[in-house]
Write an enzyme that holds these catalytic residues in place. Structure first.
Site, short mmCIF file in Angstrom:
data_model
loop_
_atom_site.label_atom_id
_atom_site.label_comp_id
_atom_site.label_asym_id
_atom_site.label_seq_id
_atom_site.Cartn_x
_atom_site.Cartn_y
_atom_site.Cartn_z
CB SER A 73 58.11 52.37 60.44
OG SER A 73 58.43 51.03 60.72
CD GLU A 100 61.97 47.44 61.95
OE1 GLU A 100 63.17 47.67 62.16
OE2 GLU A 100 61.43 46.37 62.22
CE1 TYR A 137 62.09 51.90 56.38
CE2 TYR A 137 61.65 50.86 58.50
CZ TYR A 137 61.20 51.45 57.34
OH TYR A 137 59.85 51.59 57.14
P1 NAP Z 1 57.48 49.80 49.14
O1 NAP Z 1 56.55 48.79 48.53
O2 NAP Z 1 58.92 49.44 49.30
O3 NAP Z 1 57.38 51.15 48.27
C1 NAP Z 1 58.30 52.19 48.42
C2 NAP Z 1 58.01 53.28 47.40
O4 NAP Z 1 58.96 54.34 47.57
C3 NAP Z 1 58.13 52.82 45.95
O5 NAP Z 1 57.08 53.40 45.22
C4 NAP Z 1 59.47 53.42 45.53
O6 NAP Z 1 59.56 53.71 44.16
C5 NAP Z 1 59.44 54.75 46.29
N1 NAP Z 1 60.76 55.39 46.41
C6 NAP Z 1 61.85 54.91 47.04
N2 NAP Z 1 62.86 55.80 46.94
C7 NAP Z 1 62.39 56.87 46.23
C8 NAP Z 1 62.96 58.12 45.79
N3 NAP Z 1 64.22 58.45 46.04
N4 NAP Z 1 62.20 58.98 45.11
C9 NAP Z 1 60.94 58.65 44.81
N5 NAP Z 1 60.33 57.49 45.17
C10 NAP Z 1 61.06 56.61 45.88
O7 NAP Z 1 56.96 50.24 50.59
P2 NAP Z 1 55.50 50.07 51.26
O8 NAP Z 1 55.44 48.76 51.97
O9 NAP Z 1 54.45 50.43 50.28
O10 NAP Z 1 55.59 51.17 52.41
C11 NAP Z 1 55.20 52.53 52.16
C12 NAP Z 1 55.80 53.43 53.21
O11 NAP Z 1 55.36 53.01 54.51
C13 NAP Z 1 57.32 53.39 53.28
O12 NAP Z 1 57.75 54.69 53.67
C14 NAP Z 1 57.62 52.41 54.41
O13 NAP Z 1 58.88 52.67 54.97
C15 NAP Z 1 56.47 52.71 55.35
N6 NAP Z 1 56.02 51.63 56.20
C16 NAP Z 1 55.69 50.43 55.68
C17 NAP Z 1 55.21 49.43 56.51
C18 NAP Z 1 54.81 48.09 55.96
O14 NAP Z 1 54.66 47.15 56.75
N7 NAP Z 1 54.58 47.96 54.66
C19 NAP Z 1 55.06 49.68 57.89
C20 NAP Z 1 55.39 50.93 58.39
C21 NAP Z 1 55.86 51.91 57.54
P3 NAP Z 1 60.21 52.67 43.08
O15 NAP Z 1 59.06 51.81 42.62
O16 NAP Z 1 60.73 53.58 42.06
O17 NAP Z 1 61.26 51.88 43.81
O1 G4F Z 2 59.26 41.22 56.56
P1 G4F Z 2 60.44 41.86 57.17
O2 G4F Z 2 61.61 42.08 56.28
O3 G4F Z 2 59.90 43.21 57.83
P2 G4F Z 2 60.48 44.21 58.94
O4 G4F Z 2 61.93 44.14 59.07
O5 G4F Z 2 59.67 44.00 60.16
O6 G4F Z 2 60.12 45.63 58.29
C1 G4F Z 2 58.86 45.86 57.65
O7 G4F Z 2 57.96 46.35 58.59
C2 G4F Z 2 58.29 47.63 59.15
C3 G4F Z 2 57.19 47.98 60.16
O8 G4F Z 2 57.53 47.41 61.40
C4 G4F Z 2 58.37 48.64 58.03
F1 G4F Z 2 58.63 49.87 58.54
C5 G4F Z 2 59.44 48.23 57.05
O9 G4F Z 2 59.47 49.15 55.97
C6 G4F Z 2 59.09 46.84 56.51
O10 G4F Z 2 57.91 46.96 55.75
O11 G4F Z 2 60.96 41.00 58.43
C7 G4F Z 2 60.11 40.62 59.48
C8 G4F Z 2 60.82 39.65 60.41
C9 G4F Z 2 62.21 40.15 60.90
O12 G4F Z 2 62.33 39.89 62.28
C10 G4F Z 2 63.20 39.30 60.14
O13 G4F Z 2 64.44 39.07 60.82
O14 G4F Z 2 61.08 38.44 59.71
C11 G4F Z 2 62.40 38.01 60.02
N1 G4F Z 2 62.88 37.13 58.94
C12 G4F Z 2 63.27 35.83 59.11
N2 G4F Z 2 63.69 35.33 57.94
C13 G4F Z 2 63.05 37.47 57.66
C14 G4F Z 2 63.56 36.34 57.02
N3 G4F Z 2 62.81 38.62 57.00
C15 G4F Z 2 63.07 38.65 55.66
N4 G4F Z 2 62.82 39.77 54.96
N5 G4F Z 2 63.59 37.55 55.00
C16 G4F Z 2 63.86 36.37 55.64
O15 G4F Z 2 64.33 35.42 55.04
#
Ligand code: NAP
Ligand code: G4F
Length: 343
Positions: free
Chosen positions: A122, A124, A146
């Site tokens: 990520s 992050e 995280y």
């Molecule tokens: P998400 O919607 O939160 O999905 C997370 C998945 O992980 C869900 O299917 C959840 O299952 C499963 N999970 C969590 N804990 C588990 C456990 N102990 N055993 C088995 N399954 C488990 O996340 P996403 O946005 O699709 O992201 C996918 C991956 O990419 C994550 O690793 C995230 O950290 C990473 N990532 C995401 C972003 C982004 O912007 N979306 C960016 C960079 C990296 P349940 O349905 O059972 O909760």
């Molecule tokens: O949407 P966010 O919660 O995403 P964040 O923290 O960037 O993390 C996501 O992206 C990562 C990749 O860079 C992933 F690895 C991670 O798993 C996840 O998918 O927040 C984005 C921004 C932050 O700066 C937060 O402080 O939005 C700002 N924000 C402002 N108000 C808020 C809010 N975020 C959330 N969730 N809720 C608010 O009300």
């Protein structure tokens, strides 16, 4: 070809499953046991995939799953992925998001070392960024439990590749969103809020830091990059990003404008939503992926926000049709209720 996706019930898992089915893969998904099934995002493909129960906390279940499936490709997407929860549950986050990765890698090494392994790293990990834009060579400075856990997951993947010659890669993905995004993440919180306000189910949205900036792309594009990484001759790590950053403030403006409202009339800043340590700006340089993987994003920020607002408008309209009663009159630009926004 057989692909196994951990986290198949999440946003990325569901898009990746759609994509791999289209490519002709047999798709297996790891799901954890729950008292109620949470398969909404994969309901449309449930007859075309095979679900296997296992948990990132349980090494034996992971080994059993790999013995049963014997996948050609493994996409390790499962994690506790919501940054704020990582401060309230730091140890569990470390277990799922950090140590869960080495449990998967150990299971792969022992059961199916020829499988190709993708780790969901990520942006992050860049946290308090050391340079702008961020590349594969930018040093990490994570700002949350995280982010710290993801750094462990990233380096243990690199280490298993170098120690045991596994085909293991990390995709350093910047934020990617879609109508399937969890409603607690900022993009979906805003587009869901816009739809509820416009259709009369809510009066305002409470937000945290609206000055932070993210490099937001479309999840459907990003899962294709994951697959491309596993089709290379040699394993390597890649940054995946659009190369454009926008503030949460811009997100609010574009989302509210889509339904002809002014965000300043509806947004309240709540100090309780400000994070203990913030990542102020993320901006990725994905030129290596563009050159080597021939990958590029296809959806702009504005298109993404519009896509999400429209999907939420449609969903909220259906909720209303099914009996969710509007408690106030649908919002119009002139009828806005002033929130306490910061300019
Ligand atoms: P998400 O919607 O939160 O999905 C997370 C998945 O992980 C869900 O299917 C959840 O299952 C499963 N999970 C969590 N804990 C588990 C456990 N102990 N055993 C088995 N399954 C488990 O996340 P996403 O946005 O699709 O992201 C996918 C991956 O990419 C994550 O690793 C995230 O950290 C990473 N990532 C995401 C972003 C982004 O912007 N979306 C960016 C960079 C990296 P349940 O349905 O059972 O909760
Ligand atoms: O949407 P966010 O919660 O995403 P964040 O923290 O960037 O993390 C996501 O992206 C990562 C990749 O860079 C992933 F690895 C991670 O798993 C996840 O998918 O927040 C984005 C921004 C932050 O700066 C937060 O402080 O939005 C700002 N924000 C402002 N108000 C808020 C809010 N975020 C959330 N969730 N809720 C608010 O009300």
């Amino acid at each position: 070809m057989k692909a196994l996706i951990t986290g198949i019930t999440g946003q990325d898992g569901s898009y990746l499953a759609d994509f791999l089915l289209d490519q002709g893969y047999q798709v297996y998904g790891m799901v954890r046991r729950a008292s109620t099934e949470n398969f909404d995002r994969i309901a449309h493909i449930k007859n075309r995939i095979t679900l296997v129960q296992a948990d990132l906390l349980d090494e034996l279940s992971l080994m059993g799953m790999l013995e049963q499936v014997r996948p050609d490709e493994i996409y390790n997407l499962a994690a506790m992925s919501f940054v704020p929860t990582s401060w309230s549950q730091p140890i569990l986050t470390g277990e799922f998001t950090g140590i869960g990765v080495v449990r998967m890698l150990e299971a792969v090494r022992r059961v199916c070392p020829k499988s190709r392994f993708y780790q969901a790293s990520s942006s992050e990990m860049f946290g308090k960024v050391r340079e702008v834009p961020q590349t594969e060579l930018t040093p990490f400075y994570p700002r949350s439990p995280y982010g710290v856990s993801k750094v462990y997951g990233h380096y243990i993947t690199v280490n298993y590749r170098e120690s045991y010659n596994l085909f293991a890669v990390s995709g350093i993905l910047f934020n990617h969103e879609s109508p399937r995004r969890g409603r607690e993440f900022v993009t979906r919180k805003v587009t869901d809020g816009v739809a509820r306000i416009k259709l009369g189910l809510a009066r305002s949205i409470s937000m945290g830091n609206i000055d932070s900036q993210r490099d937001w792309g479309f999840a459907g594009d990003y899962v294709q990059a994951m697959w491309r990484m596993l089709q290379q001759k040699t394993p390597d790590d890649f940054v995946i990003a659009t190369g454009k950053a926008h503030s949460v403030r811009e997100l609010l403006r574009v989302a509210f404008e889509r339904v002809d409202l002014d965000w300043k009339d509806y947004v309240v800043v709540d100090p309780k939503l400000i994070r203990p340590a913030e990542v102020d700006q993320l901006l990725g340089d994905s030129s290596k992926a563009r050159r080597v993987l021939k990958w590029k994003p296809s959806v702009t920020f504005e298109q993404l926000v519009h896509m999400m607002v429209e999907a939420d408008m449609e969903r909220v309209r259906q909720e209303i049709a099914q009996g969710a009663l509007p408690d106030i009159r649908p919002a119009t630009r002139s009828a806005g209720r002033k929130g306490k926004t910061s300019k």
